[in-house]
Design a protein around this motif. Structure first.
Motif, mmCIF file in Angstrom:
data_model
loop_
_atom_site.group_PDB
_atom_site.id
_atom_site.type_symbol
_atom_site.label_atom_id
_atom_site.label_comp_id
_atom_site.label_asym_id
_atom_site.label_seq_id
_atom_site.Cartn_x
_atom_site.Cartn_y
_atom_site.Cartn_z
ATOM 1 N N PRO A 110 0.817 -1.223 0.000
ATOM 2 C CA PRO A 110 0.000 0.000 0.000
ATOM 3 C C PRO A 110 0.851 1.275 0.000
ATOM 4 O O PRO A 110 0.453 2.299 -0.571
ATOM 5 C CB PRO A 110 -0.813 -0.099 1.287
ATOM 6 C CG PRO A 110 -0.838 -1.555 1.617
ATOM 7 C CD PRO A 110 0.459 -2.117 1.118
ATOM 8 N N TYR A 111 2.036 1.216 0.626
ATOM 9 C CA TYR A 111 2.900 2.402 0.654
ATOM 10 C C TYR A 111 3.566 2.624 -0.705
ATOM 11 O O TYR A 111 3.724 3.756 -1.154
ATOM 12 C CB TYR A 111 3.945 2.270 1.773
ATOM 13 C CG TYR A 111 3.284 2.215 3.130
ATOM 14 C CD1 TYR A 111 2.851 3.389 3.742
ATOM 15 C CD2 TYR A 111 3.034 1.006 3.746
ATOM 16 C CE1 TYR A 111 2.208 3.350 4.972
ATOM 17 C CE2 TYR A 111 2.392 0.945 4.977
ATOM 18 C CZ TYR A 111 1.984 2.128 5.580
ATOM 19 O OH TYR A 111 1.329 2.086 6.785
ATOM 20 N N LYS A 135 2.227 1.781 -3.503
ATOM 21 C CA LYS A 135 1.152 2.276 -4.360
ATOM 22 C C LYS A 135 0.832 3.742 -4.068
ATOM 23 O O LYS A 135 0.590 4.524 -4.973
ATOM 24 C CB LYS A 135 -0.106 1.419 -4.162
ATOM 25 C CG LYS A 135 0.042 0.005 -4.712
ATOM 26 C CD LYS A 135 -1.227 -0.809 -4.531
ATOM 27 C CE LYS A 135 -2.378 -0.270 -5.368
ATOM 28 N NZ LYS A 135 -3.564 -1.149 -5.289
ATOM 29 N N ARG A 136 0.874 4.094 -2.800
ATOM 30 C CA ARG A 136 0.550 5.471 -2.411
ATOM 31 C C ARG A 136 1.539 6.473 -3.012
ATOM 32 O O ARG A 136 1.216 7.624 -3.274
ATOM 33 C CB ARG A 136 0.568 5.562 -0.888
ATOM 34 C CG ARG A 136 -0.006 6.824 -0.337
ATOM 35 C CD ARG A 136 -0.074 6.734 1.175
ATOM 36 N NE ARG A 136 -0.160 8.075 1.727
ATOM 37 C CZ ARG A 136 0.106 8.389 2.977
ATOM 38 N NH1 ARG A 136 0.479 7.446 3.820
ATOM 39 N NH2 ARG A 136 0.009 9.617 3.404
ATOM 40 N N GLU A 191 3.033 6.216 -5.968
ATOM 41 C CA GLU A 191 3.195 6.080 -7.413
ATOM 42 C C GLU A 191 1.988 6.580 -8.197
ATOM 43 O O GLU A 191 0.844 6.416 -7.777
ATOM 44 C CB GLU A 191 3.408 4.582 -7.738
ATOM 45 C CG GLU A 191 3.659 4.321 -9.203
ATOM 46 C CD GLU A 191 3.769 2.828 -9.516
ATOM 47 O OE1 GLU A 191 3.392 1.997 -8.667
ATOM 48 O OE2 GLU A 191 4.231 2.518 -10.620
ATOM 49 N N GLU A 223 -4.286 3.099 -11.517
ATOM 50 C CA GLU A 223 -4.135 2.164 -10.399
ATOM 51 C C GLU A 223 -4.600 0.761 -10.777
ATOM 52 O O GLU A 223 -5.582 0.594 -11.498
ATOM 53 C CB GLU A 223 -4.952 2.668 -9.203
ATOM 54 C CG GLU A 223 -4.811 1.748 -8.009
ATOM 55 C CD GLU A 223 -5.484 2.280 -6.758
ATOM 56 O OE1 GLU A 223 -6.131 3.341 -6.823
ATOM 57 O OE2 GLU A 223 -5.359 1.613 -5.709
ATOM 58 N N ARG A 261 -0.014 -1.352 -8.875
ATOM 59 C CA ARG A 261 0.477 -0.009 -9.156
ATOM 60 C C ARG A 261 -0.404 1.045 -8.512
ATOM 61 O O ARG A 261 -1.604 0.849 -8.369
ATOM 62 C CB ARG A 261 0.512 0.273 -10.682
ATOM 63 C CG ARG A 261 0.998 -0.861 -11.560
ATOM 64 C CD ARG A 261 2.409 -1.295 -11.267
ATOM 65 N NE ARG A 261 3.383 -0.261 -11.356
ATOM 66 C CZ ARG A 261 4.413 -0.255 -12.221
ATOM 67 N NH1 ARG A 261 4.548 -1.221 -13.102
ATOM 68 N NH2 ARG A 261 5.305 0.704 -12.185
ATOM 69 N N GLY A 262 0.220 2.193 -8.178
ATOM 70 C CA GLY A 262 -0.545 3.312 -7.654
ATOM 71 C C GLY A 262 -1.017 4.220 -8.775
ATOM 72 O O GLY A 262 -0.407 4.267 -9.852
ATOM 73 N N GLY A 315 -0.139 8.964 -6.852
ATOM 74 C CA GLY A 315 0.927 9.363 -5.929
ATOM 75 C C GLY A 315 1.838 10.425 -6.550
ATOM 76 O O GLY A 315 1.646 10.829 -7.690
#
Ligand SMILES: Cc1cc2nc3c(=O)[nH]c(=O)nc-3n(C[C@H](O)[C@H](O)[C@H](O)COP(=O)(O)OP(=O)(O)OC[C@H]3O[C@@H](n4cnc5c(N)ncnc54)[C@H](O)[C@@H]3O)c2cc1C
Length: 158
Positions: free
Chosen positions: A122-123, A125-126, A128, A134, A138-139, A142
């Motif tokens: 989750p971090y 993704k956050r 990116e 998303e 993948r984010g 971000g």
């Protein structure tokens, strides 16, 4: 020097320091961010291939060397890291990479609670903003924009 006070003093405006300063200031904290290097005004910093030129001339780096390496005939090898606003991320290759999931899982198994890949994802993704938006891995929105490498030889899907 004035007598201002700050909620936090962060030493080093590299990748981690800038993220920390950004997140804390978004939450309303006042930050003093100290950096040993200068401003990141050099255009080579913003050009991916500009890194080669910066390394050639040892620009924006500390110039540290390893201890003499016994397996390299005692030679001391460059240990490159950035000395400029943005730190090493200002002189790096701009390749977006994550560690191998098994490394995170091994750390968690060895006691680093909360660092398994599933818990770290989750971090990642956050942070990116992937060009395709998303998905599971993948984010989408971000601060770090990511895309397939641009190449004349399209080995990746566009
Ligand atoms: C040549 C090179 C290429 C790389 N390529 C990639 C890549 O393509 N993709 C990728 O994901 N990673 C890459 N990396 C790795 C990545 O850039 C680093 O892992 C990351 O930037 C480290 O972040 P950091 O915050 O730990 O340290 P840094 O970004 O190095 O930040 C530390 C900051 O602290 C400052 N500082 C240190 N001491 C003091 C002090 N006493 N007072 C004030 N300021 C101080 C430094 O000047 C620096 O700005 C590369 C690294 C290098 C060196």
């Amino acid at each position: 020097m004035g007598s201002e006070t700050y909620d936090y003093v962060i030493v080093g405006a590299g990748s981690a320091g800038c993220v920390l300063a950004g997140r804390l200031s978004e939450a309303g904290a006042s930050i003093l961010l100290l950096e040993a290097g200068g401003a990141d005004a050099n255009p080579l910093i913003s050009i991916p291939i500009g890194m080669g030129k910066m390394h050639q001339h040892h620009m924006h780096e500390w110039g540290d060397l390893s201890e003499p390496e016994p397996n390299l005939d005692g030679r001391r090898m460059p240990v490159t890291h950035g000395k400029v606003l943005g730190g090493s991320s200002s002189i790096n290759i701009m390749a977006y990479t994550r560690g191998h999931p098994r490394d995170y899982d091994r750390w968690a198994q060895n006691g680093a609670h909360g660092w398994s890949y599933v818990e770290s994802l989750p971090y990642f993704k956050r942070g990116e903003a992937w060009q395709g938006g998303e998905d599971v891995w993948r984010g989408g929105d971000g601060p770090i924009g990511t895309q397939w490498a641009r190449t004349a030889d399209p080995i990746y899907p566009s």
